[in-house]
Design an enzyme around this catalytic site. Structure first.
Site: not given
Ligand SMILES: NC(=O)c1ccc[n+]([C@@H]2O[C@H](COP(=O)([O-])OP(=O)(O)OC[C@H]3O[C@@H](n4cnc5c(N)ncnc54)[C@H](O)[C@@H]3O)[C@@H](O)[C@H]2O)c1
Length: 429
Positions: A121, A152, A202, A258
């Site tokens: 996002t 979700r 989003k 989020c």
């Molecule tokens: N968690 C949710 O329910 C959800 C739903 C929709 C959208 N999102 C969006 O998706 C994105 C990710 O969220 P998340 O909850 O999965 O985050 P998270 O923190 O669980 O995972 C992020 C991952 O990215 C890795 N990372 C960081 N920098 C990196 C790089 N340069 N190269 C490779 N890996 C790298 C981290 O080590 C981590 O494992 C965010 O923007 C969030 O807003 C999340």
């Protein structure tokens, strides 16, 4: 198709394994070497129903692999999905450092045309930023599209495989065709639009849902004062198809990884273009008040909290996840501690370290040991197991009789018949 997913967190791991399930050949790359090592050993770093079997099945079939090496992952990829974290910066705007470093690394190893699809996002305009960043490192052809994720936590695998829609923000016909092809097996509308509209979609979706929750919590506060029952009001309005029944559960408000950061980011975006967005900002204020109102009501019912023992059931920000980021339960625990209460907690899967809590935090292995000698119990997460709690047993181990059902899970008649002084959200005490 050959797909690389960059970032193997909640979104990256779920989307990578689901894309493999759809038949694609997927490589998940992450900078966290420990996480990748565990995944290679079949250890799933997060709690998400159905995920473990999905990962194991697709690894066994050779469609899913994990690496820390961009050099191994990027060359030959047709789609590169960016799913790294985009946490809040200090001022509420979005911390883009992970997206930028991912884009830099992608640019370094591109070997031919690829579509770089942003699942994270991200603020409006990020597609252009990624394009410039990747371009600085490569002369290869590529397109950047916005492909915001709508899953979700707690239902992530199901949501990914059964989405209400897939959003594709693209200014290239070639790239949108690739994306439509990638998701061809998903039976849902594919909304193809421009990148900026996709990025804003989003934030608008999350802010709308958060506002709906804040709205019903505002009506809950009013219900408590005027003698109405918010659950009855929610049912009455939710049956109107123009309103809809989802996201009308009064409780502790919205939390997680989020909604809070995304609503703040939208407010910040408004501020940056001198558009004050009063509804969005009010939703944030109401949400903060909702959590504190629960602690205030508890204090009014229990008297000064100094020295009182309060057990909190649930630490995760919602059921079926171990995610405690911006969890209302965590805020309540901290506030109870700040007001001098001795707090103890139980959660079926979530854990928070004392260092993150800021005090010596006691977490017990079941609800009854958490409630031992407690003056009050607060239900703070809507885990199913709390709906069927053995209330007589719970009461028998407590020193007091106060049960605050801050998620409105229990039947008031049952709780009071057991002898509890029972409080719930949106109903007069
Ligand atoms: N968690 C949710 O329910 C959800 C739903 C929709 C959208 N999102 C969006 O998706 C994105 C990710 O969220 P998340 O909850 O999965 O985050 P998270 O923190 O669980 O995972 C992020 C991952 O990215 C890795 N990372 C960081 N920098 C990196 C790089 N340069 N190269 C490779 N890996 C790298 C981290 O080590 C981590 O494992 C965010 O923007 C969030 O807003 C999340």
């Amino acid at each position: 198709m050959r797909v690389t997913v960059v970032g193997t967190g909640y979104v990256g791991l779920v989307s990578g394994s689901c894309l493999a399930e759809l038949g694609h050949s997927v490589t998940c790359v992450d900078v966290d070497a420990g996480k990748i090592e565990r995944l290679k050993l079949g250890i799933i770093p997060i709690y998400e129903p159905g995920l473990e079997e999905l990962v194991k099945r697709n690894v066994a079939h050779g469609r899913l692999r994990f690496t820390t090496s961009y050099e191994a992952a990027i060359p030959g990829s047709e789609v590169i999905s960016i799913a790294v974290g985009t946490p809040s910066a200090e001022d509420g705007s979005v911390d883009m450092r992970y997206v930028i470093s991912a884009a830099e690394a992608i640019g370094k190893y591109l070997t031919g045309y690829a579509v770089i699809a942003t699942k994270s996002t991200v603020p409006v305009g990020t597609s252009e930023l990624i394009e410039q960043t990747v371009r600085a490192g490569t002369s290869q052809e590529f397109d950047v599209v916005s492909n915001p994720e709508t899953l979700r936590e707690g239902r992530a695998v199901y949501d990914f495989l059964h989405p209400s829609r897939v959003i594709i923000g693209s200014s290239s016909l070639r790239a949108s065709d690739v994306m439509v092809h990638l998701f061809a097996y998903l039976d849902c509308p594919k909304v193809v639009t421009d990148p900026r509209s996709a990025e804003l979609t989003k934030y608008a979706a999350n802010a709308f849902l958060a506002t709906k929750i804040s709205f019903i919590n505002e009506i809950a506060a009013l219900s408590e004062l005027v003698g109405a029952d918010v659950d009855a009001v929610a049912k009455g309005i939710g049956l109107d198809p123009r309103i809809g029944k989802d996201f009308l559960r009064a409780g502790l408000g919205w939390g997680g990884s989020c909604f809070p950061k995304d609503v703040r980011a939208l407010a910040k975006l408004g501020e940056s273009v001198s558009e004050p967005l009063p509804i969005v900002n009010a939703a944030i204020r109401t949400n903060a008040m909702t959590r504190m109102r629960v602690v205030d009501r508890l204090e009014r019912a229990l008297g000064p909290l100094m020295g009182k023992t309060v057990a909190v059931l649930g630490i995760a920000f919602k059921d079926n996840t171990d995610d405690t980021r911006e969890s209302a339960a965590v805020d309540i625990l901290k506030e109870l501690h700040r007001r001098g209460a001795v707090v103890r907690a139980y959660d079926p899967v979530a854990h928070v370290a004392s260092a993150d809590m800021g005090f010596d935090f006691v977490q017990l292995p079941d609800p009854f040991s958490a409630a031992q000698d407690a003056h009050a119990v607060v239900i703070a997460t809507e885990w199913d197991e709390f709906r069927t709690l053995d209330l007589p047993r719970l009461k028998s181990v407590m020193a007091g009789t106060l049960l605050f059902d801050a998620r409105n899970l229990l039947t008031p008649e049952h709780a009071t018949a057991v002898g509890f002084t029972y409080l719930r959200v949106g109903r007069k005490t």
